[in-house]
Write a protein that holds these residues in place. Structure first.
Motif, mmCIF file in Angstrom:
data_model
loop_
_atom_site.group_PDB
_atom_site.id
_atom_site.type_symbol
_atom_site.label_atom_id
_atom_site.label_comp_id
_atom_site.label_asym_id
_atom_site.label_seq_id
_atom_site.Cartn_x
_atom_site.Cartn_y
_atom_site.Cartn_z
ATOM 1 N N TRP A 13 0.840 -0.920 -0.176
ATOM 2 C CA TRP A 13 -0.134 -0.022 0.061
ATOM 3 C C TRP A 13 0.701 1.036 -0.221
ATOM 4 O O TRP A 13 1.738 1.112 0.708
ATOM 5 C CB TRP A 13 -1.279 -0.081 1.391
ATOM 6 N N HIS A 14 0.539 2.559 -0.589
ATOM 7 C CA HIS A 14 1.365 3.384 -1.091
ATOM 8 C C HIS A 14 0.569 4.537 -0.467
ATOM 9 O O HIS A 14 -0.393 4.688 -0.031
ATOM 10 C CB HIS A 14 1.534 3.697 -2.087
ATOM 11 N N LYS A 15 0.982 4.588 0.869
ATOM 12 C CA LYS A 15 0.437 6.778 1.781
ATOM 13 C C LYS A 15 0.392 7.947 0.925
ATOM 14 O O LYS A 15 1.264 7.602 -0.070
ATOM 15 C CB LYS A 15 0.942 6.734 3.049
ATOM 16 N N VAL A 16 -0.761 8.393 0.785
ATOM 17 C CA VAL A 16 -1.174 9.899 0.047
ATOM 18 C C VAL A 16 -0.108 10.758 0.982
ATOM 19 O O VAL A 16 -0.475 10.643 2.175
ATOM 20 C CB VAL A 16 -2.255 9.586 0.148
ATOM 21 N N ALA A 17 0.478 11.099 0.634
ATOM 22 C CA ALA A 17 1.316 12.072 1.157
ATOM 23 C C ALA A 17 0.460 13.137 2.027
ATOM 24 O O ALA A 17 -0.199 13.631 1.686
ATOM 25 C CB ALA A 17 2.473 13.700 0.351
ATOM 26 N N GLY A 18 0.953 14.152 3.179
ATOM 27 C CA GLY A 18 -0.122 14.450 4.444
ATOM 28 C C GLY A 18 -1.157 14.286 5.010
ATOM 29 O O GLY A 18 -2.232 14.649 5.825
ATOM 30 N N THR A 19 -1.547 12.863 4.658
ATOM 31 C CA THR A 19 -2.476 12.273 4.961
ATOM 32 C C THR A 19 -2.407 11.228 5.866
ATOM 33 O O THR A 19 -1.327 9.920 5.752
ATOM 34 C CB THR A 19 -3.988 11.746 4.058
ATOM 35 N N ASN A 20 -3.371 10.091 5.817
ATOM 36 C CA ASN A 20 -3.454 8.747 6.744
ATOM 37 C C ASN A 20 -4.324 7.786 5.386
ATOM 38 O O ASN A 20 -5.240 7.080 5.995
ATOM 39 C CB ASN A 20 -3.977 8.623 7.923
ATOM 40 N N SER A 41 -17.457 7.881 -2.495
ATOM 41 C CA SER A 41 -16.507 8.774 -3.176
ATOM 42 C C SER A 41 -15.471 9.266 -2.214
ATOM 43 O O SER A 41 -15.444 8.632 -0.598
ATOM 44 C CB SER A 41 -17.165 10.756 -3.039
ATOM 45 N N LEU A 42 -14.118 9.586 -2.810
ATOM 46 C CA LEU A 42 -12.805 9.709 -1.674
ATOM 47 C C LEU A 42 -13.115 11.057 -0.946
ATOM 48 O O LEU A 42 -12.359 10.666 0.156
ATOM 49 C CB LEU A 42 -11.970 10.905 -2.695
ATOM 50 N N ASN A 43 -14.107 12.121 -1.301
ATOM 51 C CA ASN A 43 -14.846 12.826 -0.263
ATOM 52 C C ASN A 43 -15.002 12.320 0.920
ATOM 53 O O ASN A 43 -15.484 13.301 2.175
ATOM 54 C CB ASN A 43 -15.080 14.117 -0.876
ATOM 55 N N ALA A 44 -16.204 10.941 0.654
ATOM 56 C CA ALA A 44 -17.222 10.933 1.975
ATOM 57 C C ALA A 44 -16.015 9.913 2.816
ATOM 58 O O ALA A 44 -16.599 9.310 3.973
ATOM 59 C CB ALA A 44 -18.075 9.958 1.564
ATOM 60 N N LEU A 45 -14.495 9.556 2.721
ATOM 61 C CA LEU A 45 -13.739 8.870 2.869
ATOM 62 C C LEU A 45 -14.074 9.672 5.140
ATOM 63 O O LEU A 45 -13.539 10.137 4.854
ATOM 64 C CB LEU A 45 -12.127 8.320 3.073
ATOM 65 N N THR A 46 -13.761 8.817 5.512
ATOM 66 C CA THR A 46 -13.459 8.141 7.759
ATOM 67 C C THR A 46 -12.705 7.782 7.771
ATOM 68 O O THR A 46 -12.625 6.347 7.251
ATOM 69 C CB THR A 46 -15.090 8.236 8.104
ATOM 70 N N ASP A 47 -12.365 7.608 8.694
ATOM 71 C CA ASP A 47 -11.303 6.563 9.605
ATOM 72 C C ASP A 47 -12.272 4.927 9.690
ATOM 73 O O ASP A 47 -13.339 5.140 9.198
ATOM 74 C CB ASP A 47 -11.434 6.868 11.012
ATOM 75 N N ARG A 48 -11.690 4.031 9.227
ATOM 76 C CA ARG A 48 -12.159 3.124 8.925
ATOM 77 C C ARG A 48 -12.970 2.737 7.434
ATOM 78 O O ARG A 48 -14.134 2.175 7.862
ATOM 79 C CB ARG A 48 -12.226 2.192 10.358
ATOM 80 N N SER A 49 -12.926 3.464 6.655
ATOM 81 C CA SER A 49 -13.466 3.121 5.575
ATOM 82 C C SER A 49 -12.583 2.939 4.428
ATOM 83 O O SER A 49 -11.207 3.191 4.110
ATOM 84 C CB SER A 49 -14.619 4.514 5.478
ATOM 85 N N LEU A 106 -8.979 4.693 4.343
ATOM 86 C CA LEU A 106 -8.470 5.529 5.457
ATOM 87 C C LEU A 106 -9.166 5.215 6.925
ATOM 88 O O LEU A 106 -9.814 4.301 7.062
ATOM 89 C CB LEU A 106 -9.826 6.841 5.368
ATOM 90 N N LEU A 107 -7.461 5.213 7.297
ATOM 91 C CA LEU A 107 -7.494 4.282 8.969
ATOM 92 C C LEU A 107 -6.559 4.968 9.826
ATOM 93 O O LEU A 107 -6.306 6.053 9.322
ATOM 94 C CB LEU A 107 -6.288 3.042 8.599
ATOM 95 N N PRO A 108 -7.203 4.946 11.357
ATOM 96 C CA PRO A 108 -6.817 5.955 12.141
ATOM 97 C C PRO A 108 -5.426 5.928 11.742
ATOM 98 O O PRO A 108 -5.103 4.851 12.025
ATOM 99 C CB PRO A 108 -7.482 5.071 13.349
ATOM 100 N N ARG A 109 -4.889 6.437 12.936
ATOM 101 C CA ARG A 109 -2.783 6.554 12.642
ATOM 102 C C ARG A 109 -2.635 5.345 13.610
ATOM 103 O O ARG A 109 -1.113 5.340 13.091
ATOM 104 C CB ARG A 109 -2.636 7.987 12.877
ATOM 105 N N ASP A 110 -3.781 4.839 14.794
ATOM 106 C CA ASP A 110 -3.267 3.930 15.492
ATOM 107 C C ASP A 110 -2.566 2.757 14.940
ATOM 108 O O ASP A 110 -1.603 1.806 14.773
ATOM 109 C CB ASP A 110 -2.930 3.785 16.741
ATOM 110 N N VAL A 111 -3.745 2.451 13.383
ATOM 111 C CA VAL A 111 -3.279 1.550 12.543
ATOM 112 C C VAL A 111 -1.901 1.602 11.587
ATOM 113 O O VAL A 111 -1.295 2.221 11.293
ATOM 114 C CB VAL A 111 -4.604 0.871 11.815
ATOM 115 N N ASN A 112 -1.281 0.258 12.295
ATOM 116 C CA ASN A 112 0.762 0.342 10.909
ATOM 117 C C ASN A 112 0.079 -0.695 9.801
ATOM 118 O O ASN A 112 0.248 -1.508 9.698
ATOM 119 C CB ASN A 112 1.481 0.050 11.564
#
Length: 190
Positions: free
Chosen positions: A59-66, A112-120, A133-139
């Motif tokens: 998986w690749h992280k989008v810079a500045g986001t989770n 939609s991409l704009n509707a992403l919330t934690d664990r979606s 999109l996952l919470p920051r505590d998930v590696n």
């Protein structure tokens, strides 16, 4: 071997050792069915999982986001609406068949991409990409990420005297009104 035995009127018991088996199994005895019993059972009840998902890595992280991305090779689109002729509307999210699990927990799919919330997650078929999109505590590099890739995981056609015992079927991405386990033109199924 079990199918060959069945065709020769020999009953067979297949004992499956614990594990996760990521595959679709088809038992097609059309034209060859007999009364010989076929038994598929877990060595230890509940320890055999037949899964419609695969583990995805890289998986690749989008810079500045989770938000993490991964190429999406499928073009499943929306499942058909089985009640269309009856003027029953079915929301597009219900007609999607993608599923993602992180450490065994299902994520919520959004449209939609704009509707992403934690664990979606969001599937962008036109771009060939999945966004999670996952919470920051998930590696993401240590977590087990499973993506459903198989429409069904077990199908039996024209089978008589079939026993499935102690098996768990999970994560099939069957279209609306379809099933993960299919038993067709068969009898005496346990």
């Amino acid at each position: 071997m079990a199918t060959a035995n069945h065709k020769n009127h020999i009953g067979t018991r297949v004992v499956i050792y614990p594990g996760i088996y990521r595959e679709s199994i088809t038992l097609d005895l059309r034209g060859d069915h007999t009364d010989a019993p076929l038994v598929f059972e877990a060595k230890d009840k509940g320890t055999v999982i037949i899964s419609g998902s695969d583990v995805w890595t890289d998986w690749h992280k989008v810079a500045g986001t989770n938000i993490y991305t991964h190429p999406w090779p499928y073009k499943w689109g929306l499942s058909g609406n089985p009640w269309e002729g009856e003027n029953v509307a079915v929301s597009p999210i219900v007609r999607r068949r993608e599923m993602v699990f992180v450490e065994g927990t299902a994520l919520e799919q959004v449209l939609s991409l704009n509707a992403l919330t934690d664990r979606s997650f969001h599937i962008a078929e036109e771009q060939g990409m999945i966004y999670v999109l996952l919470p920051r505590d998930v590696n993401m590099h240590q977590a087990i990420i499973e993506v459903s890739t198989r429409e069904y995981i077990f199908a039996a056609y024209s089978v008589k005297n079939l026993v499935l015992r102690g098996l768990t079927f999970q994560h099939a991405n069957s279209p609306l009104q379809e099933s993960a386990v299919r038993v067709v033109d068969s009898s005496h199924i346990t």
